[in-house]
Scaffold this motif. Structure first.
Motif, PDB file in Angstrom:
ATOM      1  N   ARG A  47       0.829  -1.200   0.000  1.00 56.79           N
ATOM      2  CA  ARG A  47       0.000   0.000   0.000  1.00 56.79           C
ATOM      3  C   ARG A  47       0.866   1.252   0.000  1.00 56.79           C
ATOM      4  O   ARG A  47       1.480   1.587   1.006  1.00 56.79           O
ATOM      5  N   LEU A  48       0.912   1.906  -1.147  1.00 54.68           N
ATOM      6  CA  LEU A  48       1.630   3.173  -1.262  1.00 54.68           C
ATOM      7  C   LEU A  48       0.614   4.308  -1.393  1.00 54.68           C
ATOM      8  O   LEU A  48       0.543   5.186  -0.540  1.00 54.68           O
ATOM      9  N   THR A  49      -0.212   4.248  -2.445  1.00 57.29           N
ATOM     10  CA  THR A  49      -1.254   5.268  -2.618  1.00 57.29           C
ATOM     11  C   THR A  49      -2.261   5.181  -1.470  1.00 57.29           C
ATOM     12  O   THR A  49      -2.745   6.199  -0.975  1.00 57.29           O
ATOM     13  N   PHE A  50      -2.555   3.971  -1.045  1.00 56.79           N
ATOM     14  CA  PHE A  50      -3.558   3.746  -0.007  1.00 56.79           C
ATOM     15  C   PHE A  50      -2.938   3.562   1.381  1.00 56.79           C
ATOM     16  O   PHE A  50      -3.562   2.983   2.263  1.00 56.79           O
ATOM     17  N   ALA A  51      -1.719   4.062   1.558  1.00 51.81           N
ATOM     18  CA  ALA A  51      -0.998   3.822   2.813  1.00 51.81           C
ATOM     19  C   ALA A  51      -1.816   4.199   4.056  1.00 51.81           C
ATOM     20  O   ALA A  51      -1.740   3.524   5.074  1.00 51.81           O
ATOM     21  N   ARG A  52      -2.569   5.272   3.963  1.00 54.08           N
ATOM     22  CA  ARG A  52      -3.272   5.764   5.156  1.00 54.08           C
ATOM     23  C   ARG A  52      -4.761   5.460   5.153  1.00 54.08           C
ATOM     24  O   ARG A  52      -5.444   5.663   6.157  1.00 54.08           O
ATOM     25  N   MET A 102     -12.829   5.794  -2.578  1.00 55.23           N
ATOM     26  CA  MET A 102     -12.255   5.406  -1.285  1.00 55.23           C
ATOM     27  C   MET A 102     -11.189   6.395  -0.815  1.00 55.23           C
ATOM     28  O   MET A 102     -11.111   6.699   0.375  1.00 55.23           O
ATOM     29  N   ILE A 103     -10.365   6.868  -1.762  1.00 52.19           N
ATOM     30  CA  ILE A 103      -9.335   7.841  -1.384  1.00 52.19           C
ATOM     31  C   ILE A 103      -9.982   9.142  -0.910  1.00 52.19           C
ATOM     32  O   ILE A 103      -9.630   9.690   0.135  1.00 52.19           O
ATOM     33  N   MET A 104     -10.958   9.614  -1.668  1.00 55.59           N
ATOM     34  CA  MET A 104     -11.589  10.891  -1.302  1.00 55.59           C
ATOM     35  C   MET A 104     -12.303  10.794   0.039  1.00 55.59           C
ATOM     36  O   MET A 104     -12.309  11.739   0.811  1.00 55.59           O
ATOM     37  N   ASP A 107      -8.983   9.278   2.690  1.00 53.23           N
ATOM     38  CA  ASP A 107      -7.717  10.003   2.877  1.00 53.23           C
ATOM     39  C   ASP A 107      -7.696  11.232   1.954  1.00 53.23           C
ATOM     40  O   ASP A 107      -6.832  11.355   1.087  1.00 53.23           O
ATOM     41  N   PRO A 108      -8.654  12.142   2.151  1.00 52.86           N
ATOM     42  CA  PRO A 108      -8.810  13.253   1.192  1.00 52.86           C
ATOM     43  C   PRO A 108      -7.597  14.183   1.120  1.00 52.86           C
ATOM     44  O   PRO A 108      -7.341  14.769   0.074  1.00 52.86           O
TER      45      PRO A 108
END
Lengths: 158, 523
Positions: free
Chosen positions: B105-110, B193-195, B198-199
């Protein structure tokens, strides 16, 4: 999430339009604003938007009719949207859609004669890993099955 | 004693599975136990079959439970009170779950870890390190992005650094950063999911892009079907302004950058970048002919960087850890990781971020666990409504841009939709044409007319009317659409159609009409 819908009111429309008109590319924010207040884009609002944005009525009409979201007539008090896209097809949304049509006595895109409910297709709510999915009056529902669908249909009777 | 911290995802998928009711029930249970709780509405970890997946913070780390139904709340809460104690739904430490453990998980690390409403929490988990590094030496930002090998995650796979360089070198009084958050492909939800989860990573990525190319204003165009994401981004932008990471002095520097969310209106074609720009300008979302490229003449005629959510959300980690770190993942010309979305008829659906190169079969069978209906997998559509259907025979295809292209497919935005053996591939081919005809912007003829003719032709084939003739008409039509359309909508619709026809010809045989020659005679 049923919002309070107002009847046609030119002053209110002027106010909504004025609230967005100075934004760059104001057309969509204005139309979203009008639909939020009136529940659809009332025909008398079209020339008002055209004048403020200095475009032709045809141009505004063109935008209103291009986008699926903008309504030219009010929706029912409840709006039931069932996702019909591939990920939901893979988990049986077609059968659920047919069931909804049958139970409501409506085809997709129709509003009941008493103005109670509108049935619409939606192409992807982004709930594809917990499909089939639906949205009722802005609320999202996943893992739709016959029982859950029937409960939603019952909700539209209220 | 400090409040017990419980995480109940606020992600739309979790909410759709009942997370809001669970959060209320947890509050009620806490009141009944006279325990003070702090409920954090985090993003989803992406183990969607376990949603709503709750977590409690203990001395030994976070302990997860799921999927939690309203009837389970009291007993789950009691287990949580017992320091993450035993329960039938106990998953344990989320990071130890095989589905997460196998990921990179790089983009989704958090995502799923932090409180998406808290800028402070974002910074405490490594947020804004990338931007701070960019601020210390702004010149090499673009070099770093180029060297990382990052390619457009929206589907086209164009090198992000080169796009940025073109905009940076353009002379103009104003430039824009536009984020394409019109994630309309069925089977995709990573942007959402990112927005929602982890916005700030998107805000940071867009700010870095702004600094790199000399833009001070950015727009995030989010589809109207994503109300939760719209709210989350608006909240995050407000906190960003209050926290000084957006506005006239970004993080106390001399750079200015601000963001605005714009909401789409249900047009699939607006996910195409030039249609999106027209829509942002307040027009019908019609595709523009290229050139000019958006990098030269984009939004309001100004040089514009237009990137997908995932591309922009990957920028901060590249700037933080360096291009070499990122490009060491992946294979061939597909560098780094891809957040893959496992959807449709799968046992274990969700978000699986991994380095490029994993095979389709591993994703579907090993990670996804096959169909939840228990039936065999028949077809897998990769890359959304414009992506090809792959049969089991092609499950050895490695997940990367070139490998999929070599097999007449595309990875698109990384969505994988799995179908069991009850699927009728002729129906799916018809749907692809039908979807294109409904969503076509109407500007170019191959897409506008071709899609309608396509539906009619598939119908004739299914009915057995002049089958051979119509099969060659369909093939020819797909060829015309592929090479004659202005954008990917008309240009890629042939992928699902032709792949269905090539790999599943048996589904295109007449069903209820007996032998074809008889009908040909009747015609």
């Amino acid at each position: 999430m049923q919002t309070k819908i107002s009847g046609w009111d030119a002053n209110l429309a002027t106010e909504v339009i004025a609230g967005h008109k100075d934004r760059d590319g104001a057309m969509l924010p204005i139309l979203h604003g009008l639909q939020e207040v009136f529940g659809y884009i009332p025909e008398p609002a079209v020339p008002m938007v055209a004048e403020v944005l200095n475009v032709s009525r045809a141009e505004v009409h063109g935008v209103v009719t291009f986008y699926h979201d903008f309504r030219e007539a009010p929706a029912g008090r409840h709006v039931l949207k069932i996702c019909r896209a591939e990920a939901c097809q893979a988990t049986g949304c077609d059968a659920l859609a047919a069931r909804a049509e049958e139970k409501l006595g409506l085809k997709f895109g129709e509003t009941s004669a008493d103005g109670r409910v509108t049935l619409e297709p939606i192409y992807c709510l982004g709930l594809c890993s917990v499909s089939p999915s639906a949205m009722i009056d802005g609320r999202v529902v996943a893992r739709l099955d016959e029982k859950k669908l029937d409960a939603l249909i019952e909700e539209t009777a209220r | 004693m400090s409040a017990l911290r419980i995480y109940v995802p606020g992600d739309a998928a979790s909410v759709a599975c009942g997370a809001d009711d669970i959060a209320m029930a947890i509050r009620a249970a806490a009141a009944a136990h006279k325990v003070s709780v702090q409920i954090v509405r985090n993003g989803s970890r992406g183990l969607h079959w376990l949603e709503p997946m709750l977590e409690v913070e203990t001395d030994a780390g976070r302990i997860a439970y799921g999927p939690v139904e309203p009837a389970d709340v009291d007993s789950v809460f009691a287990a949580m009170l017992a320091d993450g104690g035993e329960h039938r739904l106990r998953i344990g430490v989320p990071e130890e779950h095989p589905f997460l453990k196998k990921q990179t998980r790089l983009t989704f690390a958090r995502c799923g870890i932090v409180d998406p409403r808290s800028l402070e929490d974002y910074c405490a988990h490594g947020g804004y390190r990338g931007l701070n590094r960019a601020l210390t030496k702004p010149a090499p930002i673009i070099d770093e992005i180029t060297q990382s090998g990052l390619r457009g995650r929206g589907g086209a796979g164009f090198p992000t650094g080169i796009k940025w360089k073109t905009v940076a070198e353009a002379n103009a009084d104003r430039k824009y950063i536009v984020c394409n958050a019109d994630e309309g492909d069925s089977g995709t939800f990573a942007d959402r999911m990112i927005m929602e989860g982890d916005p700030f990573v998107l805000i940071e990525g867009m700010t870095i892009a702004g600094i790199a190319v000399g833009a001070t204003k950015g727009y995030i165009y989010i589809r109207s079907e994503y109300p939760h994401a719209i709210d989350a981004m608006n909240d995050a932008i407000s906190s960003g302004r209050r926290g000084g990471v957006l506005g006239s002095t970004v993080c106390g520097s001399t750079y200015a950058f601000d963001l605005e969310v714009r909401v789409g209106a249900g047009a699939y074609v607006c996910g195409e970048e030039t249609a999106l720009l027209d829509s942002l300008e307040g027009k019908r979302g019609q595709v523009r002919a290229k050139p000019p490229l958006p990098a030269h003449k984009g939004l309001f005629g100004k040089p514009t960087v237009i990137n997908n959510v995932l591309s922009l959300a990957t920028v901060p980690i590249i700037m933080d850890k360096g291009a070499d770190f990122y490009k060491n993942f992946g294979k061939g010309r597909s560098r780094g990781t891809m957040p893959i979305q496992l959807a449709g008829n799968l046992k274990f659906g969700g978000l699986f971020e991994t380095a490029f190169g994993i095979t389709l079969g591993e994703l579907v069978d090993d990670i996804g666990g096959g169909c939840f209906t228990g039936r065999p997998v028949k077809a897998v559509q990769v890359g959304g409504p414009l992506g090809a259907y792959f049969p089991r025979a092609l499950f050895d295809t490695p997940f990367d841009y070139e490998a999929f292209a070599a097999r007449d497919g595309l990875i698109g935005h990384g969505g994988i939709v799995v179908f069991d053996d009850s699927v009728d591939m002729a129906k799916q081919a018809r749907f692809a044409m039908e979807f294109c005809s409904v969503e076509s912007c109407g500007k170019c003829t191959p897409c506008r007319i071709g899609s309608t003719r396509g539906v009619e032709t598939v119908d004739r084939i299914i009915k057995g009317i002049e089958r051979e003739k119509n099969l060659s008409v369909l093939t020819d039509l797909c060829n015309t659409m592929k090479f004659g359309s202005l954008c990917a909508l008309g240009g890629f619709t042939p992928y699902p159609v032709m792949s269905a026809l090539t790999h599943f010809p048996e589904d295109f045989k007449p069903k209820d009409f007996g032998a074809a020659p008889h009908l040909e005679a009747a015609e």
